[in-house]
Design a protein around this motif. Sequence first.
Motif, short mmCIF file in Angstrom:
data_model
loop_
_atom_site.label_atom_id
_atom_site.label_comp_id
_atom_site.label_asym_id
_atom_site.label_seq_id
_atom_site.Cartn_x
_atom_site.Cartn_y
_atom_site.Cartn_z
N SER A 135 0.86 -1.18 0.00
CA SER A 135 0.00 0.00 0.00
C SER A 135 0.90 1.23 0.00
N PHE A 136 0.71 2.10 -0.98
CA PHE A 136 1.50 3.33 -1.09
C PHE A 136 0.60 4.54 -0.79
N GLY A 137 1.16 5.51 -0.07
CA GLY A 137 0.38 6.71 0.23
C GLY A 137 1.19 7.71 1.03
N ASN A 138 0.52 8.75 1.50
CA ASN A 138 1.20 9.82 2.24
C ASN A 138 1.80 9.34 3.55
N ARG A 194 6.95 1.32 6.54
CA ARG A 194 6.72 1.52 7.98
C ARG A 194 6.23 0.25 8.67
N PHE A 195 5.34 -0.48 8.03
CA PHE A 195 4.76 -1.67 8.64
C PHE A 195 4.84 -2.86 7.70
N LEU A 196 5.11 -4.03 8.28
CA LEU A 196 5.14 -5.29 7.53
C LEU A 196 4.30 -6.32 8.27
N VAL A 197 3.39 -6.97 7.57
CA VAL A 197 2.60 -8.06 8.15
C VAL A 197 3.06 -9.37 7.53
N ASN A 222 -2.67 5.30 5.21
CA ASN A 222 -2.82 5.72 3.81
C ASN A 222 -4.29 5.95 3.43
N GLY A 223 -5.02 6.55 4.37
CA GLY A 223 -6.38 6.98 4.06
C GLY A 223 -7.42 5.89 4.06
N TYR A 239 -7.26 -7.23 4.65
CA TYR A 239 -8.28 -6.65 3.78
C TYR A 239 -8.18 -5.13 3.80
N PHE A 240 -7.91 -4.55 2.64
CA PHE A 240 -7.89 -3.11 2.48
C PHE A 240 -9.33 -2.67 2.18
N THR A 241 -9.99 -2.16 3.21
CA THR A 241 -11.43 -1.95 3.11
C THR A 241 -11.82 -0.87 2.12
N GLY A 242 -11.02 0.19 2.02
CA GLY A 242 -11.34 1.26 1.08
C GLY A 242 -11.03 0.88 -0.36
N SER A 243 -9.91 0.20 -0.55
CA SER A 243 -9.50 -0.21 -1.90
C SER A 243 -10.22 -1.47 -2.36
N ASN A 244 -10.83 -2.20 -1.41
CA ASN A 244 -11.52 -3.47 -1.69
C ASN A 244 -10.55 -4.49 -2.30
N VAL A 245 -9.42 -4.67 -1.61
CA VAL A 245 -8.40 -5.64 -2.01
C VAL A 245 -8.11 -6.55 -0.82
#
Length: 327
Positions: free
Chosen positions: A52-55, A85-88, A150-151, A171-177
């Motif tokens: 996930s890329f973002g601000n 910053r974070f790794l799962v 990342n929003g 689950y990226f809830t906003g991106s639906n991925v």
Amino acid sequence: MISKIFLNTVFLFSVLTVFSQSDTGEKNNTKLLKVTNKIYMLQGNGGNIGLSFGNDGIFMIDDQYAEDVEQIQKDIKKVSNKPIRFLVNTHFHGDHTGGNVALAETGTVIFSQSNVRDRLHKMIKTETKKISEAALPVVTFDEDLTFHFNGEKIYVFHVHDAHTDGDAMVYFTGSNVLHTGDVFFNGKYPFIDTENGGSVKGYIAALEMATKIINEDTKIIPGHGNLGTYKDLKNTINMLQTLNNRVTSAYVNRKTEAEVLSMTDLTKTYDDQGYGSGFITTEAFLKMLYSEVKKNRASFDQIDEANKAAMKKYEQMQKEREENEKD
């Protein structure tokens, strides 16, 4: 443990292909695929990576092998120079956690389900080749946790006794991925690590749980294989249920493992679709299913044997009584 896998993929998404030279002079191939505006999937020698890329920076899922980290970092920098910053870690296998040490050294905070850290820690203590404890996740959870990054809200949840005993999906809830880790091998027979807590029953239950969280528009990053869809996930569930039922039926009808392996009609439908052409062959998959069925039905077999012994004893007693009555 899964060996190194190279999976050729073709997607209707933008693809960045990167070639790097290994120490042996052979070419390693990595592919960075744009799934949505902010979510990418990176393929290489190990399990599929989610990004996930973002601000806020970079959120990463799994990191393949230690020797791949340098190239992976180069690929990531083609999209963003922000820190990871974070790794799962979705589970403990080396093709998903091998880069932990290198990333931890750059300041990345590693998260995992509790059993993943436990298994990695045990490996560190028993391996003859010294492994740094920096490989261990520093934050663990039992069931689930949520990132706000990342929003969007990123939901990480444990699925029980599936591929291993420490699997997590993201689950990226906003991106639906959805990133499934190795609880989903898209279009191939999966590796179910029954020696480390995995099970067919748990694997199916995990996939069914995922279908209740996502929807038909969700893009799915599998542990291995092509980017998937809701339909692909359902197809895998149907395949697992069908073959597990067929092997169970064969076992109940006293078929040996060798006899089951010779019954090519059991898997023909799926073999024709290429399921057996991955890391796990048809034979290996059937052996695993047969072993699981045998283990799960052990109590039934014991009851059956006890009932047969009781019936034999009853018949003997009946015979003796009839003989006594004649006398």
